[in-house]
Design an enzyme around this catalytic site. Structure first.
Site, mmCIF file in Angstrom:
data_model
loop_
_atom_site.group_PDB
_atom_site.id
_atom_site.type_symbol
_atom_site.label_atom_id
_atom_site.label_comp_id
_atom_site.label_asym_id
_atom_site.label_seq_id
_atom_site.Cartn_x
_atom_site.Cartn_y
_atom_site.Cartn_z
ATOM 1 N N ARG A 174 0.745 -1.219 0.047
ATOM 2 C CA ARG A 174 0.145 -0.087 0.003
ATOM 3 C C ARG A 174 0.875 1.336 0.208
ATOM 4 N NH1 ARG A 174 -2.588 -1.903 4.392
ATOM 5 N NH2 ARG A 174 -2.313 0.066 5.404
ATOM 6 N N ASN A 175 2.346 1.219 -0.049
ATOM 7 C CA ASN A 175 2.988 2.481 0.005
ATOM 8 C C ASN A 175 2.942 2.999 -1.478
ATOM 9 O OD1 ASN A 175 5.400 4.113 -0.635
ATOM 10 N ND2 ASN A 175 5.862 3.122 1.655
ATOM 11 N N ALA A 176 2.693 4.173 -1.438
ATOM 12 C CA ALA A 176 2.347 4.943 -2.828
ATOM 13 C C ALA A 176 3.573 5.315 -3.654
ATOM 14 C CB ALA A 176 1.530 6.266 -2.514
ATOM 15 N N PHE A 177 4.937 4.853 -3.002
ATOM 16 C CA PHE A 177 5.970 5.376 -3.666
ATOM 17 C C PHE A 177 6.172 5.017 -5.256
ATOM 18 C CE2 PHE A 177 10.358 4.955 -5.044
ATOM 19 C CZ PHE A 177 10.877 5.988 -4.776
ATOM 20 N N THR B 173 5.234 8.624 1.393
ATOM 21 C CA THR B 173 4.228 7.737 0.747
ATOM 22 C C THR B 173 3.790 6.487 1.474
ATOM 23 O OG1 THR B 173 6.334 6.519 -0.047
ATOM 24 C CG2 THR B 173 5.608 8.349 -1.430
#
Length: 171
Positions: free
Chosen positions: A41-44, A148
């Site tokens: 789920r990290n947006a990086f 992120t």
């Protein structure tokens, strides 16, 4: 609260780095996968994929290739610390050992900007790293961008993505 001593990863170093993106310390998902920003789920990766024009679901090595081809490096502000969880807030302050950024800038004299992925990366860089750098390296543009991490939920993905657009100014 005492945590486990953890070490960051080696830097991702393009031949001619222009931008250095720094985090604080990899979380448990990243440490387990041996990959920067591995939490699903990290947006990086979706944010960087959007701005750089690559599919964020590509295999990790291909995503890294997209970064290095655009002269973007990755590293963490911290080399080592104790932390009982993945939260930056849980880092034991007295255990912090910063990474050697003077050596980064010696190897990458064309670095034009540092982008910090979140407040912890920014604060640790400012407190633990900046005082150790040359005046020239201290003067590089330094940007605190929204984390992120899925733990940073006060901004939407779109809001985070919009702020990360500054990356393009240095490419």
């Amino acid at each position: 609260m005492i945590g486990v001593t953890i070490n960051s990863f080696a830097p991702v170093e393009p031949t001619q780095a222009r931008v250095l993106i720094i985090g604080s310390m990899p979380g448990k998902a990243s440490l387990t996968a041996h990959q920067y920003y591995a939490h699903p789920r990290n947006a990086f990766w979706p944010i960087l994929g959007h701005w750089l024009g690559f599919d964020a679901t590509l295999p990790y090595e291909q995503r890294l290739t997209h970064l290095t081809q655009r002269h973007i490096g990755l590293w963490d502000a911290l080399y080592q610390c104790e932390r009982p969880s993945s939260l930056d807030a849980d880092i034991v302050k007295t255990s912090i050992v910063p990474n050697d950024f003077a050596s980064w800038f010696a190897r990458h004299p064309n670095t034009q900007a540092i982008l910090c992925n979140g407040t912890a990366a920014y604060d640790n860089y400012c407190k633990k790293v900046l005082p150790t750098l040359s005046t020239t390296d201290q003067a590089l543009p330094l940007h605190k961008l929204p984390s992120t991490s899925p733990a940073h939920a006060s901004l939407s993905f779109e809001q985070k993505k919009d702020q990360w657009r500054i990356l393009l100014d240095y490419l």
